[in-house]
Design an enzyme around this catalytic site. Structure first.
Site: not given
Lengths: 255, 670
Positions: B338, B466
């Site tokens: 991401r 994450r």
């Protein structure tokens, strides 16, 4: 540039200090509302104006603003979650309204959902129905079968998922003339009825959940289907039929 | 003196958790009802913890600010949950999930914690299936998997685009079972206002009943904080409007260290901002990147024409499209992690190629047309349709996409009034998940004895970035399978303590502090609403503590946030009364905490002279714009100790990260 076409609106909003006091409609004017705004963003702007004028803002429930938490409510122009279909109020956008329109905003209307303040109601009756049997009685230790040990036909898993998609917002109850919660309860009963998990306690589950539902003061289903139409997640009436079948079978079995 | 003892068990990595469980103290079943536990927050972590602790026989009091535990923001997670099951036979294993997670976190997470997470991941799926969570299945009746960013195996389990919802409803139903039995006392519409410490141990909380306005005292032998992340410090984020940092921040002010606050995950696939009236950003699941291709026009004049509404993306020829992720990162393409995908989008928009007609011209395309035709062709073959027309192929492909992601497409259309089947989705990065949080040891205990922190509220497991589908995994791992063991080790000393009285001076003081603040807010003759200050803070945070950070910008941010904070305490206006529902008063308390936290985030980002994961320092990047990590000087967890009102005075403690089992490498997805 954001306010491509600002709307000017008249809002008739239900104001009620608390559960004990009487409520009434108040009229508010609002201008320059962007058609890209959501309905709740429109209320945010109104509240900001009220605060700046030294008045108390309007209390309404909302949280995720993505249509999934089920916290927002509102009866808008006589419809639960407003004029669009398949959505919650937080996903209703102001492009659905016309310039100059009058919009009537009320809280969920049901005896089982008492008003807390203004547009906010208490839906904890749903939690109590869930606590009566809306679960599979398995311990959470992780010492269970391997997840693939019991195959589930894809069609069943998909239909269970469709039932499980209920967000517990209460639009079904609010829109039903009997204040029935059978779509909500039917959805949960169906989810487990369609899966092998939890089948062993199916009879107990449906009997307990229906009993709790009745005790909470929800009305009966008279098959008008309004709940299905207003459900933001498209929960089908089939679930009520399935719950009734499960219930009858459990009753017969009980003798 | 640093109090950071991570208490990582000795022994080989793969045996640490087992050995630890074998040697921890237990509370015998007959003694558990002598113990009270408070759980704050009822998302995946708090809900699963409350259910499990109650099932084990402890007396649990659970708190949530929403009207029902079922509304916790975990419900909004869309894409899926990872587990090292290797059902697909593509080489997955506990080690590989562990390795991917450590690498994805840019080597800023603890080996032992991450290995434990990978180890229990398979149990989570078994547990949830047993609870009746309707995961996606294939026609043989077995569980289906998809893949997610930063990973080259298919290990993500999903329930349509509503995985978080179904997992949360699973935890909520487990809680409901215990509520029905009277094992959990549920406090809906209650907010934790402060932690109460008695003789150095967490012994209770001060809570406010949001319906009546009453300030209440609740005691327990241990307090578990599971209150989620702090992304709302940016005002605009994908978090629920009510998500707040208060519970975590209150324990920080009472002595719990706050670790790595600068690590914020900016999610690449969010619907772009439309205008100044916006309150909230909406995510499009990362799972869409499996099927969508991300691009902007190659020619800048095409981008300008699109923004002006003179050109449609469908009319831009294939060779005039810049699939920049596939170009820059051929090995992972659209499935890069991401942080990489987000920065790449920012880079193209900063260079003027953005396609969205908004104030900042920020937006890129997520295009499904290739996938629709590919899946359509596959379906035509399967259905024995010879020489299918393009329309037939398109219809079959559309059907496939509809089944896989349908609800996301509907959601997108409702928000933007654009049909994503016909025209590519417009997306842009947005604040999503916070990897920083309260520092905890291997037992998930903070630096305050008896105060445990789980899920997104703690700092552990994700490092600096994450990966997709790993937050749900951590929430449930902590709640179902880790905390219930480790908290027993602490509570075993408390079986003779007896009930904790609430009439003591610690409770008096904490309650008085809150009542004084309520008085202050309601009596302050201010000029501006709470949101006014929140938006100002958010603006500073996004521009200067957002996707790209510079030392100058961070120094300015620290100063500006302090100014907003001072202004807030002078000029905030909170209407209404102390009794009854007062949503502005709720917000005032939360924003007061965000103003302090925001400053600490900027301080943390300024001190960390490197780029890693969600923390990108423009002065620490390679010539081709990739993050430059500094393992020699910054391979540690930075944990801050509160020193009173002056946030600039917080003291930094370092927990060195030791990698015995994997080689620390430069992260590359090329």
């Amino acid at each position: 540039m954001s306010a491509k076409k600002g709307l000017h609106l008249t809002l008739k909003i239900w104001r009620q200090k608390n559960n004990k006091s009487k409520g009434q409609f108040e009229t508010y004017k609002i201008s320059d509302v962007s058609t890209d705004s959501s309905f709740l963003e429109m209320l945010d702007i109104l509240n900001e104006n009220l605060i700046n004028e030294g008045k108390e803002p309007i209390a309404f429930d909302h949280d995720c603003r993505e249509g999934i938490c089920g916290m927002c409510s509102l009866y808008i122009n006589g419809r639960a979650h407003g004029p669009d279909t398949g959505i919650t109020t937080c996903q209703l956008h102001m492009r659905m309204f016309k310039d100059g329109e009058t919009i009537v905003i009320e809280p969920w209307r049901s005896a089982a959902f008492p008003v807390i303040k203004d547009l906010m109601v208490d839906r904890s009756a749903f939690d109590r129905v869930m606590a009566a049997g809306g679960f599979v009685s398995v311990n959470t230790s992780g010492n269970t079968l391997d997840a693939n040990a019991i195959p589930v036909p894809k069609e069943d898993a998909d239909r269970a998922m469709d039932a499980a998609a209920c967000i517990g917002c209460g639009a079904c109850v609010a829109t039903c003339k009997n204040g029935s919660a059978m779509l909500f309860v039917g959805a949960k009963v169906s989810q487990f009825a369609l899966l092998p998990q939890g089948r062993v306690e199916a009879k107990r589950r449906v009997l307990n959940m229906v009993k709790a539902m009745d005790e909470e003061g929800f009305g009966n289903c008279s098959n008008t289907g309004a709940c299905e139409i207003e459900c933001p997640k498209g929960i089908s009436l089939e679930n009520i039929a399935r719950m009734n079948r499960e219930y009858m079978a459990a009753l017969v079995d009980q003798g | 003196m640093s109090k950071l003892d991570s208490r990582i068990p000795a022994g080989p990595l793969k045996d640490k958790w087992k050995n630890h469980k074998d040697h921890m103290n237990l509370v015998a079943p007959n003694n558990r009802d002598k113990i009270d536990i408070i759980v704050v927050g009822t998302g995946l972590a708090g809900g699963s913890a409350a259910a499990t602790l109650a099932e084990q026989g402890y007396n649990v009091k659970a708190f949530c600010y929403q009207d029902s535990p079922r509304r916790a923001h975990s419900i909004a997670a869309q894409g899926g949950i990872n587990a090292a099951k290797n059902y697909q036979g593509d080489g997955d294993s506990t080690y590989r999930l562990f390795y991917d997670t450590i690498k994805g976190g840019d080597y800023r997470a603890r080996e032992a914690n991450v290995y434990r997470l990978a180890e229990v991941s398979a149990n989570i799926i078994d547990q949830c299936v047993a609870q009746g969570v309707p995961f996606g299945r294939d026609y043989g009746g077995q569980l289906d998997n998809r893949s997610f960013g930063g990973v080259q195996v298919k290990r993500t389990f999903y329930a349509k685009g509503q995985t978080g919802q179904q997992l949360l409803l699973g935890a909520y139903s487990a809680m409901s079972r215990q509520i029905g039995k009277g094992r959990i006392k549920m406090y809906n519409r209650h907010e934790m206002m402060d932690l109460v410490i008695v003789d150095g141990k967490a012994r209770g909380i001060i809570a406010r009943n949001l319906v009546t306005g009453e300030v209440e005292r609740h005691s327990a032998h241990a307090v578990v904080i599971a209150s989620g992340g702090y992304g709302n410090v940016y005002f605009l984020s994908t978090n629920a409007m009510g998500s707040n940092v208060s519970a975590a921040w209150k324990i920080h002010k009472k002595g719990a260290y706050f670790a790595n606050p600068c690590y914020v995950q900016i999610h690449p696939t969010c619907i772009p901002v439309h205008g100044t009236q916006q309150s909230k950003l909406t995510l499009m699941s990362e799972s869409l990147r499996n099927s969508g291709r991300i691009w902007v026009p190659k020619k800048i004049e095409d981008s300008v024409a699109i923004r002006e509404g003179k050109l449609r993306p469908e009319n831009i020829k294939e060779e005039d499209r810049d699939y920049y992720l596939e170009r820059r990162y051929p090995a992972f393409g659209n499935l890069v992690p991401r942080d990489v995908a987000s920065r790449a989008a920012k880079e193209r928009c900063d260079a003027g190629f953005g396609i969205e007609n908004n104030d900042t011209k920020e937006g890129v395309y997520l295009d499904f047309s290739t996938e629709i035709m590919k899946k359509g062709k596959e379906a035509a073959i399967e259905k024995h349709i010879h020489n299918p027309t393009d329309q037939q192929i398109y219809d079959l492909g559309k059907q496939w996409v509809e089944e896989k992601y349908g609800n996301l497409f509907v959601m997108y259309e409702k928000i933007t009034a654009d049909d994503p089947y016909k025209t590519p989705m417009k997306i842009y990065p947005a604040v999503h998940y916070t990897m920083g949080g309260v520092w905890v040891d291997y037992n998930l205990q903070s630096t305050i004895p008896g105060c445990f922190v789980i899920g997104e509220a703690n700092f552990s497991d994700h490092g600096a970035n994450r990966l997709g589908a790993s937050a749900l995994m951590q929430g449930l791992a902590d709640g179902y399978f880790v905390l219930p063991y480790t908290i027993a080790d602490y509570l075993s000393a408390d079986i003779r303590t007896g009930a904790i009285p609430t009439g003591t001076s610690s409770f008096d003081e904490a309650e008085k502090g809150i009542k004084d603040k309520i008085d202050f807010f309601l009596n302050n003759k201010g000029t501006h609403s709470v949101d006014h200050f929140h938006k100002k803070l958010g603006h500073i945070m996004w521009n200067k503590v957002g996707m790209g950070r510079t030392p100058e910008g961070l120094r300015e941010a620290i100063k500006e946030i302090e100014e907003v904070r001072n202004d807030f305490w002078k000029n905030v206006k909170v209407p209404g009364e102390r009794e009854g529902m007062n949503t502005e008063l709720e917000k005032a308390f939360r924003v007061a905490d965000f103003l302090e936290l925001g400053q600490l985030m900027a301080i943390d980002a300024l001190h960390r002279n490197e780029s890693c994961g969600g923390h990108f320092r423009e002065d620490h990047s390679t010539p081709d714009g990739e993050a430059e990590r500094d393992d020699v000087n910054y391979k540690y967890v930075g944990a801050w100790e509160y020193q009173g009102n002056d946030i600039n005075a917080e003291v930094l403690h370092k927990e060195e990260l030791i990698y015995d089992n994997i080689e620390v490498k430069t992260r590359s997805y090329k």
